[in-house]
Design a protein around this motif. Structure first.
Motif, PDB file in Angstrom:
ATOM      1  N   ASP A   1     -10.507   2.978  46.129  1.00  0.00           N
ATOM      2  CA  ASP A   1     -11.776   2.631  45.716  1.00  0.00           C
ATOM      3  C   ASP A   1     -12.646   3.917  45.955  1.00  0.00           C
ATOM      4  O   ASP A   1     -13.642   4.012  44.987  1.00  0.00           O
ATOM      5  CB  ASP A   1     -12.225   1.352  46.431  1.00  0.00           C
ATOM      6  CG  ASP A   1     -13.638   0.811  46.093  1.00  0.00           C
ATOM      7  OD1 ASP A   1     -13.777   0.545  44.957  1.00  0.00           O
ATOM      8  OD2 ASP A   1     -14.381   0.880  47.015  1.00  0.00           O
ATOM      9  N   MET A   2     -12.515   4.342  47.035  1.00  0.00           N
ATOM     10  CA  MET A   2     -13.208   5.625  47.431  1.00  0.00           C
ATOM     11  C   MET A   2     -13.111   6.651  46.157  1.00  0.00           C
ATOM     12  O   MET A   2     -14.375   7.437  45.757  1.00  0.00           O
ATOM     13  CB  MET A   2     -12.881   6.154  48.785  1.00  0.00           C
ATOM     14  CG  MET A   2     -13.959   7.147  49.314  1.00  0.00           C
ATOM     15  SD  MET A   2     -13.189   7.583  51.107  1.00  0.00           S
ATOM     16  CE  MET A   2     -12.811   6.427  51.759  1.00  0.00           C
ATOM     17  N   THR A   3     -11.934   6.922  45.999  1.00  0.00           N
ATOM     18  CA  THR A   3     -11.595   7.960  45.117  1.00  0.00           C
ATOM     19  C   THR A   3     -12.511   7.834  43.705  1.00  0.00           C
ATOM     20  O   THR A   3     -13.119   8.551  43.106  1.00  0.00           O
ATOM     21  CB  THR A   3     -10.440   8.248  44.753  1.00  0.00           C
ATOM     22  OG1 THR A   3      -9.581   8.521  45.979  1.00  0.00           O
ATOM     23  CG2 THR A   3      -9.908   9.315  43.748  1.00  0.00           C
ATOM     24  N   ALA A   4     -12.615   6.543  43.226  1.00  0.00           N
ATOM     25  CA  ALA A   4     -13.073   6.030  41.902  1.00  0.00           C
ATOM     26  C   ALA A   4     -14.531   6.056  42.090  1.00  0.00           C
ATOM     27  O   ALA A   4     -15.155   6.563  41.187  1.00  0.00           O
ATOM     28  CB  ALA A   4     -12.634   4.640  41.642  1.00  0.00           C
ATOM     29  N   THR A   5     -15.165   5.660  43.420  1.00  0.00           N
ATOM     30  CA  THR A   5     -16.604   5.812  43.526  1.00  0.00           C
ATOM     31  C   THR A   5     -17.019   7.068  43.327  1.00  0.00           C
ATOM     32  O   THR A   5     -18.132   7.383  42.598  1.00  0.00           O
ATOM     33  CB  THR A   5     -17.012   5.160  44.683  1.00  0.00           C
ATOM     34  OG1 THR A   5     -16.586   3.650  44.697  1.00  0.00           O
ATOM     35  CG2 THR A   5     -18.535   5.131  45.122  1.00  0.00           C
ATOM     36  N   ILE A   6     -16.465   7.893  43.943  1.00  0.00           N
ATOM     37  CA  ILE A   6     -17.076   9.472  44.103  1.00  0.00           C
ATOM     38  C   ILE A   6     -16.751  10.218  42.680  1.00  0.00           C
ATOM     39  O   ILE A   6     -17.486  10.937  42.408  1.00  0.00           O
ATOM     40  CB  ILE A   6     -16.391  10.196  45.491  1.00  0.00           C
ATOM     41  CG1 ILE A   6     -16.543   9.465  46.724  1.00  0.00           C
ATOM     42  CG2 ILE A   6     -16.562  11.628  45.299  1.00  0.00           C
ATOM     43  CD1 ILE A   6     -16.006  10.075  47.919  1.00  0.00           C
TER      44      ILE A   6
ATOM     45  N   PRO B   1     -19.729   9.528  56.479  1.00  0.00           N
ATOM     46  CA  PRO B   1     -19.675   8.074  57.046  1.00  0.00           C
ATOM     47  C   PRO B   1     -18.627   7.529  56.905  1.00  0.00           C
ATOM     48  O   PRO B   1     -18.049   6.632  57.379  1.00  0.00           O
ATOM     49  CB  PRO B   1     -20.767   7.421  55.882  1.00  0.00           C
ATOM     50  CG  PRO B   1     -21.975   8.566  55.781  1.00  0.00           C
ATOM     51  CD  PRO B   1     -20.975   9.874  55.793  1.00  0.00           C
ATOM     52  N   ARG B   2     -17.729   8.005  55.448  1.00  0.00           N
ATOM     53  CA  ARG B   2     -16.572   7.222  55.163  1.00  0.00           C
ATOM     54  C   ARG B   2     -15.569   7.837  56.060  1.00  0.00           C
ATOM     55  O   ARG B   2     -14.663   6.965  56.549  1.00  0.00           O
ATOM     56  CB  ARG B   2     -16.084   7.615  53.865  1.00  0.00           C
ATOM     57  CG  ARG B   2     -17.070   6.970  52.729  1.00  0.00           C
ATOM     58  CD  ARG B   2     -16.834   7.403  51.234  1.00  0.00           C
ATOM     59  NE  ARG B   2     -17.054   6.497  50.190  1.00  0.00           N
ATOM     60  CZ  ARG B   2     -18.487   6.592  49.969  1.00  0.00           C
ATOM     61  NH1 ARG B   2     -19.489   7.362  50.219  1.00  0.00           N
ATOM     62  NH2 ARG B   2     -18.813   5.542  48.908  1.00  0.00           N
ATOM     63  N   PHE B   3     -15.510   8.947  56.694  1.00  0.00           N
ATOM     64  CA  PHE B   3     -14.507   9.577  57.580  1.00  0.00           C
ATOM     65  C   PHE B   3     -14.619   8.890  58.883  1.00  0.00           C
ATOM     66  O   PHE B   3     -13.606   8.560  59.377  1.00  0.00           O
ATOM     67  CB  PHE B   3     -14.696  11.118  57.767  1.00  0.00           C
ATOM     68  CG  PHE B   3     -14.059  11.996  56.782  1.00  0.00           C
ATOM     69  CD1 PHE B   3     -14.269  12.189  55.525  1.00  0.00           C
ATOM     70  CD2 PHE B   3     -12.940  12.562  57.508  1.00  0.00           C
ATOM     71  CE1 PHE B   3     -13.605  13.027  54.755  1.00  0.00           C
ATOM     72  CE2 PHE B   3     -12.079  13.512  56.486  1.00  0.00           C
ATOM     73  CZ  PHE B   3     -12.559  13.665  55.249  1.00  0.00           C
ATOM     74  N   LEU B   4     -15.932   8.645  59.351  1.00  0.00           N
ATOM     75  CA  LEU B   4     -15.968   7.991  60.695  1.00  0.00           C
ATOM     76  C   LEU B   4     -15.578   6.482  60.469  1.00  0.00           C
ATOM     77  O   LEU B   4     -15.082   5.956  61.430  1.00  0.00           O
ATOM     78  CB  LEU B   4     -17.403   7.954  60.952  1.00  0.00           C
ATOM     79  CG  LEU B   4     -18.052   9.361  61.722  1.00  0.00           C
ATOM     80  CD1 LEU B   4     -19.578   9.325  61.849  1.00  0.00           C
ATOM     81  CD2 LEU B   4     -17.186   9.506  62.907  1.00  0.00           C
ATOM     82  N   ALA B   5     -16.037   5.905  59.507  1.00  0.00           N
ATOM     83  CA  ALA B   5     -15.562   4.362  59.203  1.00  0.00           C
ATOM     84  C   ALA B   5     -14.105   4.314  59.221  1.00  0.00           C
ATOM     85  O   ALA B   5     -13.415   3.362  60.013  1.00  0.00           O
ATOM     86  CB  ALA B   5     -15.939   3.870  58.078  1.00  0.00           C
TER      87      ALA B   5
ATOM     88  N   CYS C   1     -11.476  11.468  49.210  1.00  0.00           N
ATOM     89  CA  CYS C   1     -12.828  12.056  48.950  1.00  0.00           C
ATOM     90  C   CYS C   1     -12.470  13.324  48.236  1.00  0.00           C
ATOM     91  O   CYS C   1     -13.168  13.754  47.267  1.00  0.00           O
ATOM     92  CB  CYS C   1     -13.333  12.436  50.533  1.00  0.00           C
ATOM     93  SG  CYS C   1     -13.935  10.976  51.355  1.00  0.00           S
ATOM     94  N   TYR C   2     -11.571  14.190  48.585  1.00  0.00           N
ATOM     95  CA  TYR C   2     -11.397  15.579  47.887  1.00  0.00           C
ATOM     96  C   TYR C   2     -11.174  15.158  46.366  1.00  0.00           C
ATOM     97  O   TYR C   2     -11.585  15.877  45.555  1.00  0.00           O
ATOM     98  CB  TYR C   2      -9.963  16.152  48.710  1.00  0.00           C
ATOM     99  CG  TYR C   2      -9.653  17.539  47.784  1.00  0.00           C
ATOM    100  CD1 TYR C   2     -10.316  18.581  47.835  1.00  0.00           C
ATOM    101  CD2 TYR C   2      -8.526  17.255  46.683  1.00  0.00           C
ATOM    102  CE1 TYR C   2     -10.159  20.005  47.107  1.00  0.00           C
ATOM    103  CE2 TYR C   2      -8.195  18.598  46.181  1.00  0.00           C
ATOM    104  CZ  TYR C   2      -8.951  19.602  46.081  1.00  0.00           C
ATOM    105  OH  TYR C   2      -8.390  20.823  45.599  1.00  0.00           O
ATOM    106  N   TYR C   3     -10.064  14.335  45.863  1.00  0.00           N
ATOM    107  CA  TYR C   3      -9.766  14.032  44.477  1.00  0.00           C
ATOM    108  C   TYR C   3     -10.895  13.531  43.495  1.00  0.00           C
ATOM    109  O   TYR C   3     -11.017  13.717  42.502  1.00  0.00           O
ATOM    110  CB  TYR C   3      -8.432  13.519  44.572  1.00  0.00           C
ATOM    111  CG  TYR C   3      -7.299  14.459  44.608  1.00  0.00           C
ATOM    112  CD1 TYR C   3      -6.915  15.148  43.922  1.00  0.00           C
ATOM    113  CD2 TYR C   3      -6.370  13.953  45.793  1.00  0.00           C
ATOM    114  CE1 TYR C   3      -5.845  16.242  44.123  1.00  0.00           C
ATOM    115  CE2 TYR C   3      -5.184  14.819  45.994  1.00  0.00           C
ATOM    116  CZ  TYR C   3      -5.010  15.868  45.042  1.00  0.00           C
ATOM    117  OH  TYR C   3      -4.048  16.788  45.377  1.00  0.00           O
ATOM    118  N   GLY C   4     -11.594  12.549  44.567  1.00  0.00           N
ATOM    119  CA  GLY C   4     -12.681  12.169  43.862  1.00  0.00           C
ATOM    120  C   GLY C   4     -13.924  13.154  43.592  1.00  0.00           C
ATOM    121  O   GLY C   4     -14.525  13.178  42.420  1.00  0.00           O
ATOM    122  N   PHE C   5     -14.175  13.763  44.771  1.00  0.00           N
ATOM    123  CA  PHE C   5     -15.014  14.788  44.392  1.00  0.00           C
ATOM    124  C   PHE C   5     -14.697  15.932  43.438  1.00  0.00           C
ATOM    125  O   PHE C   5     -15.792  16.419  42.657  1.00  0.00           O
ATOM    126  CB  PHE C   5     -15.431  15.619  45.799  1.00  0.00           C
ATOM    127  CG  PHE C   5     -16.543  16.272  45.955  1.00  0.00           C
ATOM    128  CD1 PHE C   5     -17.676  16.192  46.259  1.00  0.00           C
ATOM    129  CD2 PHE C   5     -16.611  17.813  45.919  1.00  0.00           C
ATOM    130  CE1 PHE C   5     -18.846  16.679  46.213  1.00  0.00           C
ATOM    131  CE2 PHE C   5     -17.727  18.586  45.740  1.00  0.00           C
ATOM    132  CZ  PHE C   5     -18.746  18.049  46.081  1.00  0.00           C
TER     133      PHE C   5
END
Length: 253
Positions: free
Chosen positions: A110-115, A141-145, A212-216
């Motif tokens: 979900d994070m990949t798709a969002t970013i 924030p995502r890393f800390l969560a 995050c990397y692949y989404g970014f």
């Protein structure tokens, strides 16, 4: 041979890019603390998406571990040791792996798709135009969560797996309940729990980093987003299995 060499160079280049990406996230985290509300929002989202699936899977995995262990130990009369076997396997190995895998499959994708979608719609470029560091606003924030939620999920996953194993052992296989619990308390230590939680934190960090990397760095279009999600799942699953071996050797060897 040339093809293998080219692929090897490509993998090393991608690993270097991921490490550099992590460096940018850490740099942003050090320079400015993230908004607590953003971290809490992500923690709630990750917990809600992961918790039910992890509980269900861990319950069945714990049951399977007891079944396999009971019939394997029965050959030499050691079936009463299934409590210790179940506890060690669930807490040390399967709970961290399942939590890591499910965090990749649900909130990770979900994070990949969002970013990736934000990248395609140039919303990340808009953040930079407004002098907002996207690494600080989106990634930190995502890393800390992920890091804060993972140990909690490990605890609940272990409880679900061991409890399900207890039910199968006692009510299906006829193992004495007192013996099962006595073995758990005799062979499981607080160190096992701390090590499992450490594994969970490491897996969560790796999952968030890859997602995050692949989404970014997603390519444009729906195919680019789809490819980014696919790479996230494949890479995280591979990394978790490999890293888990070395962590088990270092922590329990």
């Amino acid at each position: 041979m040339a093809s293998l060499l080219s692929k090897g160079v490509g993998v090393l280049a991608e690993v270097g890019s991921i490490v550099r990406f992590l460096g940018l996230v850490l740099k942003a985290a050090v320079r400015r603390a993230p908004s607590p509300s953003l971290v809490i929002e992500q923690m709630i989202k990750i917990g809600l998406e992961s918790f039910p699936v992890i509980m269900a899977i861990c319950a069945f995995v714990g049951s399977n571990i007891v079944l396999v262990g009971y019939y394997a130990f029965q050959r030499f009369g050691g079936q009463d040791m299934v409590g210790a076997y179940s506890g060690l396997m669930c807490l040390r190995e399967f709970a961290p792996i399942i939590v890591g895998a499910m965090m990749a499959a649900k909130p990770g994708t979900d994070m990949t798709a969002t970013i990736a979608t934000m990248r395609i719609r140039e919303q990340i470029d808009a953040l930079e135009v407004m002098s907002v560091n996207p690494f600080w606003f989106l990634m930190v924030p995502r890393f800390l969560a992920f890091i804060l939620v993972a140990p909690c999920l490990i605890v609940f996953a272990s409880i679900a797996a061991i409890a399900a194993g207890y039910v199968v052992a006692v009510f299906q296989l006829g193992v004495n309940g007192g013996t099962f619990v006595a073995d758990l308390t005799r062979y499981l230590t607080a160190t096992d729990l701390w090590c499992a939680m450490l594994k969970g934190i490491i897996f969560a960090t790796l999952t968030c980093l890859v997602a995050c990397y692949y989404g970014f760095n997603s390519a444009p279009g729906p195919q680019g987003v789809s490819r980014a999600i696919n790479r996230t799942v494949v890479v995280v699953a591979t990394i978790i299995v490999i890293v888990n071996y070395f962590l088990s050797e270092a922590l329990f060897g």
